[in-house]
Scaffold this motif. Structure first.
Motif, mmCIF file in Angstrom:
data_model
loop_
_atom_site.group_PDB
_atom_site.id
_atom_site.type_symbol
_atom_site.label_atom_id
_atom_site.label_comp_id
_atom_site.label_asym_id
_atom_site.label_seq_id
_atom_site.Cartn_x
_atom_site.Cartn_y
_atom_site.Cartn_z
ATOM 1 N N CYS A 177 28.600 43.826 13.568
ATOM 2 C CA CYS A 177 29.437 42.722 14.015
ATOM 3 C C CYS A 177 30.304 42.247 12.851
ATOM 4 O O CYS A 177 30.047 42.581 11.687
ATOM 5 N N TYR A 183 31.487 39.030 16.905
ATOM 6 C CA TYR A 183 32.003 40.080 17.781
ATOM 7 C C TYR A 183 31.393 41.396 17.309
ATOM 8 O O TYR A 183 31.528 41.762 16.150
ATOM 9 N N GLY A 185 30.265 45.664 17.680
ATOM 10 C CA GLY A 185 30.651 46.991 18.126
ATOM 11 C C GLY A 185 29.686 48.001 17.530
ATOM 12 O O GLY A 185 28.590 47.634 17.097
ATOM 13 N N ILE A 202 35.229 46.718 19.713
ATOM 14 C CA ILE A 202 35.457 45.304 19.399
ATOM 15 C C ILE A 202 36.372 44.721 20.497
ATOM 16 O O ILE A 202 37.443 45.274 20.766
#
Length: 287
Positions: A177, A183, A185, A202
């Motif tokens: 993140c 956020y 990914g 993302i």
């Protein structure tokens, strides 16, 4: 017995001579202060030298244990320095300043120090061999880190050795993140440059900037959250245009990897299992 008596009778004059010499030396050094002080000083020098040699020998054979402790301490100190550096460069006193340092985080886990026995960085599917195995408590799917960040995940374990799938392996897939923004990914390496990798998926609504740090998300049972992965160097659109793809400069120098630590993931696994149990308990039951 007859031979012993014959031997003593044959060399009795030598034994008498040695006994008289010993008695004379005792009398000389015991009843003469000068000779006594010389003997005392000489004896101290000899015994001191013997103790010094003994200490050096013990220190030499304990170097491996000392090195293991230094590796663990190095990981803690590297994470602390990084956290302090982030705090000093921050211009606002927001939650990022009060964020737990990685050192404090890793102190909650048992770390197994290990040395890299073999390593490759030029293949599409690289592997790392470590000198610790099941006899040392290493298990499959444990995370591996260095003093500067994520290394990979344990793939195979024998009694005294283990094989790691590093970040520099096309089959590696680590949840990451953006630090402070949450956020997340997935980290992938596509081959080529050993210093660069990519974070996919993302979301498009994510807010971030170049050089933001990428850390582990903590959403898996392998790594705790907050372990450094790298920093954002470039941003691309995904092939379907629904998300971003981030080009990451990896914080770990795989070409100069020597000492690592394996994270005992039992606490992480316990937390994940508890989370899944809570999710299952609140699911609506089918009628």
């Amino acid at each position: 017995m007859h031979n012993l008596i014959e031997f003593l009778a044959k060399y009795n004059h030598w034994f008498v001579f040695i006994l008289l010499e010993v008695i004379s030396f005792v009398l000389l050094f015991q009843y003469n202060s000068y000779q006594g002080s010389v003997w005392f000083s000489s004896a101290n020098v000899v015994s001191g030298k013997i103790y010094e040699w003994n200490s050096e020998i013990e220190a030499f054979f304990s170097l491996s244990q000392v090195n293991e402790k230094l590796v663990l301490r190095n990981v803690y100190l590297e994470q602390q320095v990084r956290a302090l550096s982030d705090s000093l460069t921050s211009k606002t006193q927001d939650s990022s300043y009060l964020r737990k340092s990685q050192m404090v985080l890793l102190q909650n886990y048992r770390l197994i120090s290990a040395k890299v026995v073999s390593n490759s960085i030029t293949k599409a599917d690289n592997f790392i061999t470590l000198d610790k195995g099941s006899a040392d408590g290493v298990k499959k799917d444990m995370g591996v880190i260095s003093g500067t960040g994520v290394v990979g995940i344990v793939y195979l374990v024998s009694t005294h050795y283990s094989i790691v799938i590093p970040v520099l392996n096309t089959k590696s897939n680590i949840s990451c993140c953006i630090q402070g923004r949450d956020y997340f990914g997935y980290l992938h390496w596509t081959g080529g440059n050993s210093k660069m990798a990519y974070v996919d998926d993302i979301p498009r609504h994510a807010h971030f900037k170049l050089y933001d740090k990428i850390v582990t998300s903590g959403y898996s049972s392998v790594f705790p959250s907050g372990v450094l992965v790298g920093k954002i160097m470039h941003v691309y659109n995904s092939s379907d245009g629904l998300s971003y793809r981030l080009k990451i400069e990896l914080s770990t120098d795989f070409g100069n990897l020597r000492d690592v630590c394996i994270i005992d993931n039992s606490l992480i696994q316990e937390r994940i299992e508890l989370f899944h149990a809570a999710q299952d308990s609140i699911k609506p039951k089918e009628e």
